[in-house]
Write an enzyme that holds these catalytic residues in place. Structure first.
Site, PDB file in Angstrom:
ATOM      1  CB  THR A 399       2.003  -4.818  -6.344  1.00 24.57           C
ATOM      2  OG1 THR A 399       2.134  -4.054  -5.156  1.00 24.57           O
ATOM      3  CG2 THR A 399       1.603  -6.210  -5.983  1.00 24.57           C
ATOM      4  CB  THR A 417       4.032  -6.168  -3.192  1.00 24.51           C
ATOM      5  OG1 THR A 417       3.847  -4.752  -3.176  1.00 24.51           O
ATOM      6  CG2 THR A 417       3.980  -6.673  -1.762  1.00 24.51           C
ATOM      7  CD  GLU A 419       2.124  -0.356   0.086  1.00 26.14           C
ATOM      8  OE1 GLU A 419       1.093  -0.774  -0.460  1.00 26.14           O
ATOM      9  OE2 GLU A 419       2.395   0.851   0.148  1.00 26.14           O
ATOM     10  CG  ASP A 440       0.071  -2.643   3.026  1.00 26.08           C
ATOM     11  OD1 ASP A 440      -0.090  -1.497   2.571  1.00 26.08           O
ATOM     12  OD2 ASP A 440       0.188  -3.643   2.290  1.00 26.08           O
ATOM     13  CB  SER A 464      -1.712  -8.326   2.056  1.00 23.01           C
ATOM     14  OG  SER A 464      -1.584  -8.242   0.659  1.00 23.01           O
TER      15      SER A 464
HETATM   16  O1  DON Z   1      -0.262  -5.986   0.239  1.00 27.30           O
HETATM   17  C1  DON Z   1      -0.959  -5.132  -0.276  1.00 27.30           C
HETATM   18  O2  DON Z   1      -2.156  -5.227  -0.360  1.00 27.30           O
HETATM   19  C2  DON Z   1      -0.321  -3.906  -0.875  1.00 27.30           C
HETATM   20  N1  DON Z   1       0.927  -3.653  -0.254  1.00 27.30           N
HETATM   21  C3  DON Z   1      -0.199  -4.089  -2.351  1.00 27.30           C
HETATM   22  C4  DON Z   1       0.261  -2.821  -2.998  1.00 27.30           C
HETATM   23  C5  DON Z   1      -0.168  -2.698  -4.373  1.00 27.30           C
HETATM   24  O3  DON Z   1      -0.782  -3.539  -4.967  1.00 27.30           O
HETATM   25  C6  DON Z   1       0.184  -1.437  -5.023  1.00 27.30           C
HETATM   26  N2  DON Z   1      -0.512  -1.326  -6.289  1.00 27.30           N
HETATM   27  N3  DON Z   1      -0.546  -1.221  -7.364  1.00 27.30           N
END
Ligand code: DON
Length: 579
Positions: A399, A417, A419, A440, A464
């Site tokens: 991300t 992102t 993910e 998620d 998210s």
């Molecule tokens: O949408 C979300 O909250 C996650 N898919 C974000 C993933 C993320 O920030 C990974 N981290 N460093």
């Protein structure tokens, strides 16, 4: 010396690990939790802060030539998808918060990935009805949602762009064709993930050419990505949602080690959704961001609205009492998040920012010790209340966050992102990775007979934690901020806002300060920093503590009467550039 250690899974060799630690360690010593960070970047007209210097420079070029924040974002995202492919790109999704100076309006765009229409709540259950293992679910086609980032780029440009669309891809196309040096962070990530990157031959061929992980400084070219960007420049985002590139995406998902459900119809039906910004009061300002399907603005908003009733400024950043308040406000907000927050197009939600409700929740913070237990509250509903069960949340590093203010005063905050680091590890023939955003969702559909709000449903967007934020005062932006970090994003963003607004830290200091994050009871303290020294005090207050790497990637720009002041998180490779 304040040292930031990276997640151990990424530290492939001691030498690489040491180099990484040296590369990311902020300069200077700490006086308690106030970092003696590098001086912030200042400018008069415009500023861009992003996670890679090549990407930030592409945005700066657009801004220098008079482009808008939306134009610059397109250039930044196009380069990020090339130079930081593990974190975001055309195969992923994003949320964008935009302040349009001409109309004085704040808008959010939801470019979140979407579950295929063939998906059911049992997507991540085994034949025996058990939850799949996390990695079993991530790697392969099953976790891939319909990407939203390409259409979000186009929609932002359609609304707020002033530069010619096709020119915004020039830097990225040039770098993809001529090559660019593999960054330390990408090299480390590849080495640390070599096994999973080897599952699909096309992915392995790019990241482990000849079977050897990419090395720092090695020139990396991506001609397929250059072709995709050229198609996008000429035809618009449709080039990725229909035709050859779309067919390539679907074939990659369906031919993956674990075939997924994404179809050409899902791609053709994808829509970016405009949503009202979700704002919470803090010290007379409004902290505004992305509402559902993100839990970001609601959870950051709940935390700050509760804290608004306490005097953190007087306590200061070194006070265990300040961290008791922040930690327990966060736990209370996370309890609500776990139970209620999901894609509100599918699941009715109560009013989680109701003033009277949060005043009542804030009273729970008035004791002297850590709360023994934390339960979701009962916020007001204008819908018959649902009997929901809390869902699980698993997120790991990747991300990227982009903050931009342009010369006309437009402001953009976008978290983007795929993910997980390297997403699903499925490589689309168009030269980019596909997301694993569907993990998620809650893997469980029900708990004890009660439905989980964030269960998979066809066409639904997974919850998210991304919290792209613009703090508004008197109707104009004063701070543009956001971070990666999975569900710790919420803590990183809330802490940096407190650091700036209560403790007077400039944006560089606010993003550099050691992290303390509490979501579910255990206090995460950033390893190798002054935060770890608070462990005995926090234990005495009743917390369990866990000293660990806390890998944020905050990028912040303050808008002040004297100009713009920016900061880039020293834990990643980003920079702020302004003129
Ligand atoms: O949408 C979300 O909250 C996650 N898919 C974000 C993933 C993320 O920030 C990974 N981290 N460093």
């Amino acid at each position: 010396m304040l040292r930031v250690l990276l997640a151990t899974t990424l530290l492939a060799t001691p030498a690489l690990a040491q180099e990484a630690a040296d590369a990311v360690a902020p300069e200077g010593a700490t006086a308690g939790l106030t970092p003696e960070a590098a001086a912030p970047v200042t400018s008069q007209d415009w500023m861009v802060a992003a996670a890679n210097p090549l990407a930030a420079e592409a945005g700066a070029r657009v801004l220098r030539e008079g482009g808008s924040a939306a134009d610059a974002m397109v250039a930044v995202q196009a380069v990020l998808g090339l130079v930081e492919p593990q974190s975001s790109g055309l195969g992923g999704g994003a949320f964008l918060v935009y302040y349009d100076a001409a109309t004085g309006t704040l808008t959010t765009l939801d470019g979140r990935e979407t579950a295929p229409m063939a998906a059911t709540p049992k997507l991540f259950l085994t034949e025996d009805g058990e939850r799949m293992g996390f990695w079993d679910a991530v790697v392969g086609g099953l976790s891939v949602g319909t990407p939203g980032t390409p259409m979000l780029m186009e929609e932002a440009h359609r609304r707020w762009g002033t530069a010619s669309w096709s020119g915004l891809f020039d830097d990225a196309i040039g770098l993809a064709e001529d090559g660019f040096p593999t960054s330390l962070r990408l090299a480390m990530a590849v080495t640390g993930d070599a096994e999973r990157l080897s599952v699909h031959p096309e992915t392995a061929a790019y990241f482990l050419p000849g079977g050897t992980p990419l090395q720092k400084g090695e020139t990396l070219r991506n001609p397929a990505y250059a072709d995709t960007l050229r198609a996008m420049a000429e035809q618009g985002a449709d080039a990725l949602y229909e035709g050859e590139i779309a067919e390539g995406i679907v074939a990659a998902v369906r031919g993956a080690a674990q075939p997924g459900l994404l179809s050409l119809e899902d791609l053709a039906a994808y829509k970016v959704v405009e949503r009202e910004a979700v704002c919470a009061p803090y010290h007379g300002a409004e902290v505004c961001g992305m509402g559902p399907p993100s839990s970001g603005a609601l959870t950051v908003g709940q935390i700050l609205a509760m804290l608004d009733r306490y005097d953190l400024a007087a306590l200061g950043p070194d006070s265990p009492e300040a961290w008791r308040l922040i930690g327990d406000a966060s736990r209370l907000a996370f309890a609500d998040r776990g139970l209620y927050m999901a894609d509100s197009d599918f699941v009715p939600m109560p009013d989680l920012l109701d003033e009277a409700y949060l005043a009542g929740r804030a009273v729970l913070l008035s004791g002297d010790m850590a709360l023994e237990s934390v339960e979701p509250g009962t916020p007001p509903w204008d819908h018959a209340a649902l009997d929901l069960a809390p869902g699980l949340d698993l997120s790991l590093p990747s991300t990227s966050h982009i903050s931009i203010v342009d010369a006309d005063g437009n402001a953009l905050s976008m978290t983007t992102t795929i993910e997980n680091g390297f997403g699903s590890r499925v490589w689309a023939p168009g030269g980019f990775l596909l997301n694993n955003e569907l993990t998620d969702f809650s893997f469980a559909t029900h708990d004890d007979g009660r439905p989980v709000a964030n269960r998979v449903e066809p066409g639904k967007r997974p919850r998210s934690s991304m919290a792209p934020t613009i703090v508004m005062r008197d109707g104009a932006p004063v701070l543009v901020i956001g971070s990666p970090g999975g569900s710790r994003i919420i803590g990183y963003v809330a802490q940096a806002i407190v650091a700036h607004m209560d403790w007077g830290m400039d944006p560089q200091a606010a993003v550099s300060m050691p992290h303390l994050v509490n979501r579910f009871g255990t206090y995460d303290l950033e390893e190798g920093t002054a935060a770890a020294a608070l462990a005995p005090d926090l234990e005495a207050l009743g917390y369990e503590v866990n000293v660990r790497g806390l890998n944020s990637g905050l990028h912040a720009i303050a808008v002040t009467p004297d100009g713009l002041i920016g900061g880039a998180d020293p834990r990643r490779e980003g920079v702020a550039i302004g003129e």
